[in-house]
Design a protein around this motif. Structure first.
Motif, PDB file in Angstrom:
ATOM      1  N   VAL A  33       0.850  -1.194   0.000  1.00 45.21           N
ATOM      2  CA  VAL A  33       0.000   0.000   0.000  1.00 45.21           C
ATOM      3  C   VAL A  33       0.887   1.247   0.000  1.00 45.21           C
ATOM      4  O   VAL A  33       1.693   1.453   0.908  1.00 45.21           O
ATOM      5  N   ALA A  34       0.731   2.076  -1.023  1.00 47.10           N
ATOM      6  CA  ALA A  34       1.536   3.299  -1.136  1.00 47.10           C
ATOM      7  C   ALA A  34       0.920   4.454  -0.363  1.00 47.10           C
ATOM      8  O   ALA A  34       1.622   5.407  -0.005  1.00 47.10           O
ATOM      9  N   LEU A  35      -0.404   4.383  -0.139  1.00 47.83           N
ATOM     10  CA  LEU A  35      -1.086   5.440   0.618  1.00 47.83           C
ATOM     11  C   LEU A  35      -2.371   4.905   1.205  1.00 47.83           C
ATOM     12  O   LEU A  35      -3.159   4.254   0.512  1.00 47.83           O
ATOM     13  N   VAL A  36      -2.575   5.172   2.497  1.00 51.46           N
ATOM     14  CA  VAL A  36      -3.884   4.999   3.121  1.00 51.46           C
ATOM     15  C   VAL A  36      -4.533   6.376   3.148  1.00 51.46           C
ATOM     16  O   VAL A  36      -4.024   7.300   3.782  1.00 51.46           O
ATOM     17  N   THR A  94       0.071   7.752   5.307  1.00 43.47           N
ATOM     18  CA  THR A  94      -1.350   7.872   5.669  1.00 43.47           C
ATOM     19  C   THR A  94      -1.792   9.323   5.699  1.00 43.47           C
ATOM     20  O   THR A  94      -1.054  10.203   6.154  1.00 43.47           O
ATOM     21  N   VAL A  95      -3.018   9.554   5.232  1.00 38.26           N
ATOM     22  CA  VAL A  95      -3.698  10.844   5.379  1.00 38.26           C
ATOM     23  C   VAL A  95      -5.054  10.563   6.008  1.00 38.26           C
ATOM     24  O   VAL A  95      -5.860   9.804   5.459  1.00 38.26           O
ATOM     25  N   LEU A  96      -5.293  11.172   7.181  1.00 37.66           N
ATOM     26  CA  LEU A  96      -6.520  10.960   7.942  1.00 37.66           C
ATOM     27  C   LEU A  96      -7.276  12.285   8.072  1.00 37.66           C
ATOM     28  O   LEU A  96      -6.860  13.174   8.813  1.00 37.66           O
ATOM     29  N   TRP A  97      -8.399  12.392   7.374  1.00 33.42           N
ATOM     30  CA  TRP A  97      -9.184  13.626   7.432  1.00 33.42           C
ATOM     31  C   TRP A  97      -9.956  13.713   8.742  1.00 33.42           C
ATOM     32  O   TRP A  97     -10.301  12.707   9.357  1.00 33.42           O
ATOM     33  N   TRP A 133      -4.516  14.804   9.341  1.00 33.21           N
ATOM     34  CA  TRP A 133      -3.218  14.380   9.865  1.00 33.21           C
ATOM     35  C   TRP A 133      -2.524  13.551   8.801  1.00 33.21           C
ATOM     36  O   TRP A 133      -3.173  12.765   8.082  1.00 33.21           O
ATOM     37  N   SER A 134      -1.233  13.721   8.668  1.00 30.13           N
ATOM     38  CA  SER A 134      -0.475  12.866   7.759  1.00 30.13           C
ATOM     39  C   SER A 134       0.898  12.591   8.327  1.00 30.13           C
ATOM     40  O   SER A 134       1.410  13.348   9.163  1.00 30.13           O
ATOM     41  N   ASN A 135       1.492  11.511   7.855  1.00 29.87           N
ATOM     42  CA  ASN A 135       2.876  11.181   8.188  1.00 29.87           C
ATOM     43  C   ASN A 135       3.737  11.215   6.931  1.00 29.87           C
ATOM     44  O   ASN A 135       4.721  10.480   6.809  1.00 29.87           O
ATOM     45  N   ALA A 178       1.551  12.920  -1.815  1.00 27.66           N
ATOM     46  CA  ALA A 178       2.149  11.655  -1.391  1.00 27.66           C
ATOM     47  C   ALA A 178       3.145  11.109  -2.414  1.00 27.66           C
ATOM     48  O   ALA A 178       3.742  10.055  -2.182  1.00 27.66           O
ATOM     49  N   ARG A 179       3.288  11.821  -3.530  1.00 29.34           N
ATOM     50  CA  ARG A 179       4.233  11.444  -4.582  1.00 29.34           C
ATOM     51  C   ARG A 179       3.985  10.030  -5.106  1.00 29.34           C
ATOM     52  O   ARG A 179       4.909   9.237  -5.290  1.00 29.34           O
TER      53      ARG A 179
END
Length: 261
Positions: A33-36, A94-97, A133-135, A178-179
């Motif tokens: 998984v490249a992005l959640v 991860t990106v959490l709205w 939030w993102s990492n 997230a590239r």
């Protein structure tokens, strides 16, 4: 676990299920998984019955039919605090709205995202924007994109499909942030109206998408040009109920329910 629907090419897979169950079934190759990208319930008991609450009063005739407020079902699980721990445990980009509503449950990070929904155009009793939030690394970034009822920087003329709908353009911007590269895998635990489906398709990304609500699954799939006719018909019926429109009114040429098809 069988998908609710999968595109012929396999680039989009939709599960009508809890994301925890999808993960437990081994349906997601987590290390790949490249992005959640997640827009979960925030635990705020969002009032989704817009028409009942008196928002967006307007005519149901002609082009104004799309501007008429709608009553959407309550968001499942939104009546209790959201726990991001199962998603954070995946240890993926991860990106959490909506994380400002559960900020005490996410790690410290300098890489928050602010979506400016007003662009200085107007002020009302809704929030000026939304936080995620993102990492992903790097400093806080802002995405400016007008999104206030029918006042939109994109998807003009399309009906609202969900009480907390996000624009396709926002998803596309997050993927760039997230590239992501062609063919990368995006995992969406809480799908909602499904803007990730057309956004991933346009970017050449693979997508595994989950939601516990059938009406959300149908609505999301219907946004793609290869959606099955039966699913599109169900999605239109869900939206007719939300808008309290007759089948004849839905058939009128007042603008697309699901964008260009």
């Amino acid at each position: 676990m069988d998908p609710y629907w999968q595109s012929a090419s396999g680039d989009v897979t939709v599960y009508h299920a809890r994301f925890e169950d999808v993960l437990a079934a081994g349906a997601v190759d987590v290390p790949r998984v490249a992005l959640v990208h997640d827009d979960p319930q925030y635990g705020v008991a969002e009032r989704t019955k817009r028409a009942t609450n008196g928002r967006g009063r307007g005519s149901s005739r002609g082009s104004n039919a799309l501007a008429t407020a709608r009553d959407f079902p309550a968001i499942v699980g939104d009546d209790k605090p959201f726990d991001p721990a199962p998603i954070l445990a995946l240890d993926r980009p991860t990106v959490l709205w909506g994380a400002n509503h559960y900020s005490d449950r996410v790690p410290g990070s300098p890489s928050w995202i602010f979506w400016d929904k007003r662009e200085g155009v107007l002020v009302n009793d809704n929030a000026d924007g939304e936080l995620a939030w993102s990492n992903l690394g790097g400093p806080l970034r802002t995405f400016s994109h007008l999104w206030a009822g029918m006042l939109r920087a994109s998807e003009q003329g399309a009906a609202s499909l969900h009480g907390t709908q996000k624009p396709i353009a926002l998803c596309s911007w997050v993927y760039q942030r997230a590239r992501l590269k062609l063919g990368d895998l995006v995992f969406v635990p809480h799908g909602g109206s499904g803007p990730d489906l057309p956004a991933c398709r346009a970017a050449g990304l693979r997508l595994i998408w989950c939601d516990v609500e059938q009406w959300c699954c149908d609505t999301a799939i219907a946004r793609l040009p290869d959606a099955p006719i039966a699913i599109v018909a169900r999605a239109k019926e869900w939206q007719r109920r939300a808008a309290k429109m007759t089948p004849e009114k839905v058939a009128e040429p007042v603008g697309p329910l699901f964008g260009a098809r």
